[in-house]
Design a protein around this motif. Structure first.
Motif, PDB file in Angstrom:
ATOM      1  N   UNK A  36       0.806  -1.222   0.000  1.00  0.00           N
ATOM      2  CA  UNK A  36       0.000   0.000   0.000  1.00  0.00           C
ATOM      3  C   UNK A  36       0.843   1.278   0.000  1.00  0.00           C
ATOM      4  N   UNK A  41       3.612   7.449   0.552  1.00  0.00           N
ATOM      5  CA  UNK A  41       2.510   8.399   0.768  1.00  0.00           C
ATOM      6  C   UNK A  41       2.953   9.532   1.692  1.00  0.00           C
ATOM      7  N   UNK A  53      -2.093   9.881   9.265  1.00  0.00           N
ATOM      8  CA  UNK A  53      -1.788   8.807   8.306  1.00  0.00           C
ATOM      9  C   UNK A  53      -1.336   7.509   8.974  1.00  0.00           C
TER      10      UNK A  53
ATOM     11  N   UNK B 114      -7.308   7.116   1.848  1.00  0.00           N
ATOM     12  CA  UNK B 114      -5.873   7.210   2.139  1.00  0.00           C
ATOM     13  C   UNK B 114      -5.056   6.493   1.069  1.00  0.00           C
ATOM     14  N   UNK B 115      -5.557   5.351   0.614  1.00  0.00           N
ATOM     15  CA  UNK B 115      -4.751   4.531  -0.294  1.00  0.00           C
ATOM     16  C   UNK B 115      -4.560   5.163  -1.674  1.00  0.00           C
ATOM     17  N   UNK B 117      -3.678   7.983  -2.164  1.00  0.00           N
ATOM     18  CA  UNK B 117      -2.517   8.883  -2.067  1.00  0.00           C
ATOM     19  C   UNK B 117      -1.212   8.188  -2.449  1.00  0.00           C
ATOM     20  N   UNK B 118      -1.259   6.887  -2.627  1.00  0.00           N
ATOM     21  CA  UNK B 118      -0.067   6.161  -3.080  1.00  0.00           C
ATOM     22  C   UNK B 118       0.021   6.331  -4.592  1.00  0.00           C
TER      23      UNK B 118
END
Lengths: 451, 300
Positions: A36, A41, A53, B114-115, B117-118
């Motif tokens: 992930x 990130x 985060x 959130x993911x 953002x990768x």
């Protein structure tokens, strides 16, 4: 012969690739194929955003990530001679929150991840352990949801709160809040007494020798009986080297490689990626088969987790069980459940030590965004073992964020001909069911492993 | 399986790119509600819990699924992410064909969260974006987004029980159930009186003051009923003292979530539906009523 099994119910999944010789596993690979990219990130983000985060690296140990992040950011202040004052109250409330998350995880792990598999080894009726329907499963989930309220009172919710911030915590509990928190812990203690060990917690915690195993009653007795019937005390043995990177009011840092050494030096931590995929596919090594990296301390693989914590702290009961049965699958499970009792009592004591007249938070004089450069390394103890965060800041933004989770220590790939802790534990096993149990005894978290 | 068991609506819980936070939120639900849920529905597959089926078996069988619940974002990039030798996108598409309702559990499944953002994996999406129109044409109902990072377990229960009873549920323009997401996180916040009289929290770690002016609180701009249906039955982030980070919204996670962006000392964004000018006039007036009580500690 080669077998490939998908292992579910480990917070994500893994592939267990076994080579067999003469009906025994002669080689094993644990493959984690989910990635992930949290370290990517976090690059370029505002340092305080890491508090939002990193808990999201894992839905079950998010508070451990939060505590590691907040302590890393505070370390950066310290390195700039701007050390923040964290009141005892804030320190206690942080540790209470983290311990509660560990307690919650241990309850769920035993009833949801271990026992449903263990009872399959018996022909007797253990239907009360049946997932989703069985009385014991339901009572355990009810207990977990009751105990986690302790954390919700100070953090607002669980999972995924960011109540720890550089300078302290965001909340300001009242005396009645503290009392209520103790009440919820008492619910957990009653569950431990009535359901898990069948006796008063003080009585259980006074055990100091392996023979006391025979005094245990209730559900843990079921586990002990099933273990000795199936030889779980003989399987799953690894290097018997143990590592605890984090120290707190509840745990002591140290390592055991034949003898116990209480000093830990982060300089000795090494993270390698010889068998690890690269995000740039063209740079993949031919030996890459997993997204997990390998973590070594002083050039050796170490086990981390409740068993290691118990041994480094020399808590007598499990240390004696360990003398007899070494780092077996049986000892590992017992250590985790023993830690549940230890932490329930300890955390209640920590709540009692909170002085509500102290400040919860003391505002830093300068914003962390003002630091041109900063570097910090910290470790905390999470439910599954030692969690390490390394943070670097450039011009007020995160330039590097490295996380080594407990499951990387335990389940990462072996390297340079050296087997990793879990590989060593699985090799020699004569059935895939047992191999899966051994794997589970490390309390695998796939999402943490690859993050 | 008993005949009664057979007649219960079947639920499949799929995990894609996730931290499993929504699963643990569900497992932290009020125990009576969780039991009622497990008694009323037939959860035939969940990868974290011991259900009878493995994913592989589930994909092979022809049985219809009533509710397909998806936790986590979707990708068709197998190098970064695969479950049971397939991409999450392949698994999702196969399961959607068998399902009546498709429910995104959490902000990652809804919008990528959130993911997304990768960025090195440019192929990460929420359900709606990951599926073509024709791929969802067999569904009985538009995709339902239960946003939140994580989602509140009660939102899952209310949605499932309502669909079981009434077959349909009203959605807002972002695909979220109106009755949950028409409220703002602000509604029911115990700090509202401080908001009304423009009394800011002097710092973190206090029971007193509003977190909107300095600490980045998105309560007045975030659709959710967090402060009406409490978390873990006991609290919410804003009640405890943590600013709302807007985790139920399309743009979560934003940058600088723990501070309020301002222009010349004025919050850059003002509560939904209020013009900036009106807000400023009102704030100016409210501040002139210096109410002593609101500037003191609640418990002295």
């Amino acid at each position: 012969m080669k077998t490939v099994d998908i292992v579910e119910r480990i917070e994500g999944e893994a592939k267990l690739v076994c080579q067999w010789e003469k009906n025994k596993i002669s080689d094993v690979r644990v493959e984690f194929l989910n990635f992930r990219g949290f370290e990517y990130i976090l690059k370029g983000k505002a340092p305080l955003d890491a508090l939002v985060y990193t808990p999201r690296i894992c839905g079950i140990c998010g508070q451990a990530h939060l505590k590691a992040t907040v302590e890393a950011l505070e370390q950066i202040y310290k390195n700039h001679n701007e050390e923040l004052i964290i009141t005892n109250k804030a320190k206690l409330l942080r540790e209470v929150g983290l311990n509660i998350e560990i307690i919650d995880s241990h309850i769920k792990w035993f009833y949801m991840f271990i026992m449903p598999d263990v009872v399959k080894f018996s022909n007797n009726d253990y239907s009360e352990y049946k997932a989703l329907k069985g009385k014991k499963w339901l009572e355990a989930s009810a207990c977990a949801s009751e105990v986690i309220k302790v954390l919700a009172i100070i953090g607002g919710q669980w999972p995924h709160t960011s109540y720890m911030i550089p300078g302290g915590v965001v909340s300001d509990p009242t005396l009645l809040d503290l009392t209520t928190m103790q009440n919820y812990i008492d619910y957990g203690i009653k569950f431990f007494e009535n359901n898990l060990v069948g006796m008063e917690i003080e009585n259980y915690l006074s055990f100091n020798e392996a023979e006391d195993l025979y005094k245990v009653k209730a559900d843990l007795k079921d586990f002990i009986t099933l273990s000795f019937e199936n030889g779980f005390e003989k399987i799953g043995k690894s290097y018997n080297r143990h590592l605890v990177l984090g120290s707190s009011l509840s745990f002591e840092e140290g390592k055991i490689n034949k003898k116990l050494i209480k000093n830990i030096d982060f300089e000795n931590i090494e993270e390698l990626s010889l068998n690890t995929f690269n995000i740039d596919k063209s740079k993949n090594s031919k030996d890459a088969y997993t997204w997990s990296k390998s973590a070594l301390y002083a050039n050796n693989f170490y086990e981390t987790g409740p068993l290691s914590r118990t041994l480094v702290q020399n808590r007598k009961f499990i240390s004696s069980v360990h003398k007899h049965y070494k780092d077996s699958m049986f000892t590992r499970v017992m250590a985790r459940m023993d830690e549940l009792g230890f932490l329930l009592k300890k955390t209640k004591e920590l709540i009692k030590r909170v002085d509500i007249s102290e400040d919860s938070f003391i505002k830093p004089k300068i914003s962390i965004n003002e630091f041109k450069h900063g570097l910090a390394e910290v470790a905390v103890e999470a439910c599954r073992g030692s969690l390490y965060h390394e943070v670097e800041i450039e011009d007020g933004k995160i330039s590097k964020y490295d996380v080594i989770t407990p499951t990387v220590w335990n389940l990462g790939p072996g390297i340079d001909g050296k087997l990793s802790t879990s590989q060593k534990a699985i090799i020699g096993t004569n059935s895939i069911e047992k191999a899966k149990l051994i794997l589970r005894s490390f309390d695998v978290c796939s999402v943490c492993t690859t993050h | 399986m008993t005949s009664r068991e057979c007649s219960k609506p079947k639920i499949v819980w799929l995990q894609a790119i996730t931290c499993n936070g929504n699963t643990h939120s569900l497992l932290s639900a009020n125990a009576n509600r969780l039991k009622l849920f497990l008694d009323s529905f037939n959860l035939i597959y969940h990868p974290s819990l011991t259900t009878e089926l493995l994913l592989e078996e589930l994909l092979q069988q022809n049985e219809e699924i009533d509710f397909l619940l998806v936790e986590g974002a979707i990708t068709s990039n197998k190098d970064f992410f695969q479950i049971s030798n397939q991409t999450t996108s392949e698994v999702l598409k196969k399961l959607v064909l068998k399902s009546k309702y498709l429910i995104a559990v959490g902000s990652c499944a809804s919008y990528g969260g959130v993911h997304k953002k990768f960025e090195q994996n440019s192929d990460i999406f929420g359900l709606e974006e990951a599926l073509e129109k024709k791929e969802i044409s067999s569904l009985f109902h538009p995709i339902i987004n239960l946003t939140g990072c994580p989602v509140h377990p009660e939102w899952i229960f209310q949605t499932l029980f309502s669909l079981k009873e009434y077959k349909k549920i009203g959605l807002d323009e972002k695909g979220r159930p109106k009755e949950i997401y028409s409220h703002l996180a602000h509604h029911g916040c115990t700090r509202n009186e401080y908001f009304e009289w423009k009394v800011e929290a002097k710092s973190f770690g206090l029971k007193e003051g509003c977190l909107f002016y300095e600490q980045g609180c998105r309560g007045p701009m975030t659709h959710s009923n967090c402060n009406r249906v409490l978390w873990n039955d006991v609290n919410t982030k804003t009640r405890a003292g943590m600013p709302c980070i807007g985790c139920t919204e399309f743009d979560f996670p934003r940058d600088n979530m723990l501070e309020t962006k301002k222009n010349i000392g004025i919050p850059d964004q003002v509560p939904i539906g209020v013009s900036k000018r009106a807000y400023l006039s009102l704030a100016g007036v409210a501040k002139t009523f210096k109410i002593e009580r609101l500037h003191e500690r609640i418990i002295k």
